[in-house]
Design a protein around this motif. Structure first.
Motif, mmCIF file in Angstrom:
data_model
loop_
_atom_site.group_PDB
_atom_site.id
_atom_site.type_symbol
_atom_site.label_atom_id
_atom_site.label_comp_id
_atom_site.label_asym_id
_atom_site.label_seq_id
_atom_site.Cartn_x
_atom_site.Cartn_y
_atom_site.Cartn_z
ATOM 1 N N PHE A 4 3.058 5.762 -3.219
ATOM 2 C CA PHE A 4 4.187 6.369 -3.921
ATOM 3 C C PHE A 4 3.855 6.497 -5.402
ATOM 4 O O PHE A 4 4.062 7.548 -6.006
ATOM 5 N N ASP A 5 3.347 5.423 -5.989
ATOM 6 C CA ASP A 5 2.987 5.450 -7.410
ATOM 7 C C ASP A 5 1.941 6.525 -7.698
ATOM 8 O O ASP A 5 1.995 7.192 -8.729
ATOM 9 N N PRO A 42 9.289 13.665 -9.115
ATOM 10 C CA PRO A 42 8.451 13.321 -7.961
ATOM 11 C C PRO A 42 8.594 14.365 -6.856
ATOM 12 O O PRO A 42 9.626 15.021 -6.758
ATOM 13 N N PRO A 43 7.571 14.515 -6.027
ATOM 14 C CA PRO A 43 7.697 15.446 -4.904
ATOM 15 C C PRO A 43 8.866 15.043 -4.011
ATOM 16 O O PRO A 43 9.180 13.860 -3.879
ATOM 17 N N ALA A 44 9.485 16.021 -3.404
ATOM 18 C CA ALA A 44 10.671 15.770 -2.577
ATOM 19 C C ALA A 44 10.380 14.808 -1.429
ATOM 20 O O ALA A 44 11.248 14.049 -1.020
ATOM 21 N N ASN A 45 9.164 14.820 -0.914
ATOM 22 C CA ASN A 45 8.842 13.975 0.233
ATOM 23 C C ASN A 45 8.318 12.593 -0.147
ATOM 24 O O ASN A 45 7.989 11.805 0.723
ATOM 25 N N LEU A 56 12.041 -1.899 -3.995
ATOM 26 C CA LEU A 56 10.978 -2.192 -3.030
ATOM 27 C C LEU A 56 10.076 -3.299 -3.564
ATOM 28 O O LEU A 56 9.697 -4.210 -2.828
ATOM 29 N N GLU A 57 9.759 -3.243 -4.843
ATOM 30 C CA GLU A 57 8.970 -4.324 -5.452
ATOM 31 C C GLU A 57 9.716 -5.654 -5.333
ATOM 32 O O GLU A 57 9.123 -6.688 -5.016
ATOM 33 N N LYS A 58 11.021 -5.607 -5.548
ATOM 34 C CA LYS A 58 11.850 -6.812 -5.483
ATOM 35 C C LYS A 58 11.889 -7.392 -4.074
ATOM 36 O O LYS A 58 11.773 -8.609 -3.890
ATOM 37 N N VAL A 59 12.049 -6.540 -3.047
ATOM 38 C CA VAL A 59 12.121 -7.048 -1.674
ATOM 39 C C VAL A 59 10.784 -7.648 -1.256
ATOM 40 O O VAL A 59 10.752 -8.666 -0.558
ATOM 41 N N ILE A 60 9.686 -7.074 -1.700
ATOM 42 C CA ILE A 60 8.369 -7.632 -1.376
ATOM 43 C C ILE A 60 8.228 -9.022 -1.993
ATOM 44 O O ILE A 60 7.823 -9.970 -1.309
ATOM 45 N N GLU A 80 0.827 -1.209 0.000
ATOM 46 C CA GLU A 80 0.000 0.000 0.000
ATOM 47 C C GLU A 80 0.861 1.259 0.000
ATOM 48 O O GLU A 80 0.530 2.239 -0.673
ATOM 49 N N LEU A 81 1.960 1.240 0.724
ATOM 50 C CA LEU A 81 2.876 2.380 0.689
ATOM 51 C C LEU A 81 3.458 2.560 -0.710
ATOM 52 O O LEU A 81 3.595 3.687 -1.193
ATOM 53 N N LEU A 82 3.774 1.477 -1.364
ATOM 54 C CA LEU A 82 4.272 1.541 -2.738
ATOM 55 C C LEU A 82 3.195 2.098 -3.671
ATOM 56 O O LEU A 82 3.484 2.930 -4.537
ATOM 57 N N ALA A 83 1.953 1.690 -3.475
ATOM 58 C CA ALA A 83 0.840 2.213 -4.290
ATOM 59 C C ALA A 83 0.665 3.715 -4.060
ATOM 60 O O ALA A 83 0.412 4.467 -5.010
#
Length: 180
Positions: free
Chosen positions: A22-23, A30-33, A158-162, A17-20
């Motif tokens: 981000f997407d 992308p925004p700095a944060n 991150l996708e890879k670690v998941i 969900e955090l990755l989603a």
């Protein structure tokens, strides 16, 4: 499937969900944060792994100790395991191997293989991800002098670690189901 694996599946969704998120906010540039979402995703993914290991050893020991449940020996072993788990952080391959060997006499890391991954490669990858999680937790964004700092973790990492952790849990759970 173990209850620990079911809980892992629920926990790893936080990272997804955090990755989603981000997407959803990612644009060019992308925004700095936005980078904080990827770092948090890494932390949540590896927290799901840590919780899985703790829950799985507890679940297996509950099953093993069923015959001595309520006895001095059973209570002693349960208390010892719970004490150890309170200090069990950052489950590297060595720590994971040790706790399962100490309590179950099984080397779960020997079962860490799947397409193009050997147990040695899985151990090394897990240790690298655990180390990166430490960086994500203990180091905020690097200070830079006007130049763009590299992100700690890229989206594809991150996708890879998941995916990696899903396979690691599957391999561990399958091995334990066959050997307990």
């Amino acid at each position: 499937m173990s209850q620990a694996k079911s809980s892992f599946e629920h926990g790893i969704k936080d990272a997804e969900e955090l990755l989603a998120h981000f997407d959803a906010i990612n644009c060019n540039p992308p925004p700095a944060n936005a980078e904080v979402l990827k770092r948090a995703g890494l932390v949540m993914a590896l927290t799901a792994w840590e919780t899985y290991v703790e829950d799985r050893i507890t679940e297996a020991m509950d099953k093993r100790l069923n015959v001595v449940s309520g006895s001095y020996v059973g209570e002693f072993i349960q208390k010892k395991l719970q004490q150890e788990l309170k200090q069990f952080h950052n489950p590297t391959s060595d720590k994971t191997k040790k706790i399962f060997q100490d309590y179950l006499g099984l080397d779960v890391t020997s079962a860490w293989f799947w397409a193009n991954v050997t147990p040695e490669k899985a151990r090394k990858s897990l240790n690298q991800w655990i180390s990166k999680r430490g960086d994500a937790v203990h180091r905020s964004k690097p200070i830079n002098n006007g130049s763009s700092a590299a992100h700690l973790i890229k989206k594809d990492e991150l996708e890879k670690v998941i995916r990696f952790l899903r396979e690691l849990v599957r391999a561990t759970d399958d091995y334990l189901e066959q050997n307990l």
